[in-house]
Design a protein around this motif. Structure first.
Motif, mmCIF file in Angstrom:
data_model
loop_
_atom_site.group_PDB
_atom_site.id
_atom_site.type_symbol
_atom_site.label_atom_id
_atom_site.label_comp_id
_atom_site.label_asym_id
_atom_site.label_seq_id
_atom_site.Cartn_x
_atom_site.Cartn_y
_atom_site.Cartn_z
ATOM 1 N N ASP A 1 0.837 -1.204 0.000
ATOM 2 C CA ASP A 1 0.000 0.000 0.000
ATOM 3 C C ASP A 1 0.874 1.257 0.000
ATOM 4 N N GLN B 1 1.106 4.189 -2.929
ATOM 5 C CA GLN B 1 0.940 5.615 -2.619
ATOM 6 C C GLN B 1 2.098 6.435 -3.199
ATOM 7 N N GLU C 1 1.789 6.974 -6.949
ATOM 8 C CA GLU C 1 0.774 7.961 -7.313
ATOM 9 C C GLU C 1 1.348 9.362 -7.399
#
Length: 362
Positions: free
Chosen positions: A353, A357, A360
């Motif tokens: 995760d 992130q 992104e």
């Protein structure tokens, strides 16, 4: 997503975490992972074979000097072009991020595996400066995160607690404590920070009282400290009570043969061996060190003793092994805690995760 993990080739706890992350993330499509090991004396063929067996893509680079390591890692980064470089442990997190900056890797992550490292003023300056270019600093326990807060880093710190393969350790065929043939076990590399000496001193105190217990020591490491431990064992004439195993890929089976597990560390990041022993149904006895203390609820799912206090340790060992049947519920509580809070699936998902992130931001 291309992620490069840089870590010591000493196959310490940091190496184990990196291997676990890559093994899990290799199952995800569109994800490529590369393990880069900084060569150490303990980067031996039998350990590398295990990486081959797990289908892990890895490289071993020089560990001769820090400058040579940075140079070689930089060239590898330029060739492989990772999106994220994850630098594990000290001093590798400094060397890795230096190489990553030079190679213009888009995202850098530091993973701190220990609560106490040999930071000279120069090294502390370097890590603070590197934190300006670091996306995230991951601490492997709450205790480590607390220590990192004292370093005045500019990168955000996130605690992702380490975990274990709960399916490998324990299971449905565990023997009750009273039926386990061996008494004590400690799984740790040889280093002063692990403090095998306190455990040996405790064993000797019990021997003087006519209590002869068996102890298995599993691990390798610093030869000087290992020799110190062996000398102490010889001086106390404990050789017949202690079995030394330098390396085993069946630690899970060894743990289930023992009634109690001792971790006498002076400091840790987060001790995976403690979690493995709890999952395996051992009565776990740990020091009040960062990275050990937070894993054990004293008297509920294990026992704690003051760092370096062999007298208190000897007393706890004697109490547990005098009536192991009385502690079956304690081991059940410990195993339930590990299964619910320290399974490595939760850990690998948290890292994935985090990586998502970061991407992104591209």
């Amino acid at each position: 997503m291309k992620v490069l993990h840089f870590v010591t080739g000493g196959f310490s706890g940091a190496t184990k975490v990196a291997v676990d992350l890559i093994t899990a993330h290799n199952q995800i499509e569109a994800t490529k992972n590369l393990l880069v090991l900084r060569r150490k004396k303990t980067t031996v063929p039998e350990k590398l074979v295990e990486l081959d067996n797990k289908n892990i893509d890895y490289r071993v680079i020089t560990g001769t000097t820090h400058l040579a390591t940075v140079h070689e890692l930089r060239r590898l980064c330029e060739q492989w072009q990772p999106d994220i470089l994850v630098a594990h442990g000290f001093p590798e997190h400094i060397l890795g991020r230096q190489a990553g900056l030079l190679a213009k890797v888009p995202h850098l992550v530091q993973v701190e595996h220990n609560s106490k490292e040999r930071y000279t003023p120069w090294k502390l300056y370097q890590t603070r400066k590197l934190s300006r270019s670091t996306d995230k600093v991951v601490a492997v326990s709450k205790g480590v995160a607390s220590e990192l807060s004292k370093q005045n880093l500019e990168a955000p710190v996130q605690a992702i607690t380490n975990g274990i393969d709960s399916h490998r350790y324990g299971g449905t065929t565990m023997l009750p404590l009273v039926e386990r043939p061996q008494d004590l076990i400690m799984v740790a590399r040889y280093a002063k920070s692990k403090d095998h000496v306190t455990l040996i001193e405790a064993l000797y105190q019990l021997k003087r009282k006519g209590i002869a217990l068996s102890l298995t020591l599993v691990g390798s490491g610093r030869k000087r400290y290992e020799n110190e431990v062996h000398s102490l064992v010889k001086r106390y004439n404990l050789g017949s009570q202690i079995s030394f195993i330098k390396y085993s890929n069946e630690v899970d089976k060894l743990l289930m043969q023992h009634k109690a597990f001792v971790m006498s560390s002076r400091f840790e990041g987060l001790n995976l061996s403690v979690l493995e022993a709890m999952a395996s149904g051992c009565v776990v006895i740990g020091s009040q060190a960062i990275g050990v203390e937070e894993l054990i609820n004293d008297g509920v799912d294990g026992f704690l003793f003051p760092i370096g206090d062999d007298k208190v340790l000897a007393g706890i060992i004697n109490n547990v092994l005098s009536d192991p049947k009385a502690y079956e519920q304690l081991t059940t509580t410990a195993r339930k805690k590990v299964l619910s809070s320290y399974d490595k699936k939760q850990v690998t998902q948290a890292y994935y995760d985090l990586f998502q992130q970061l991407l992104e931001k591209l």
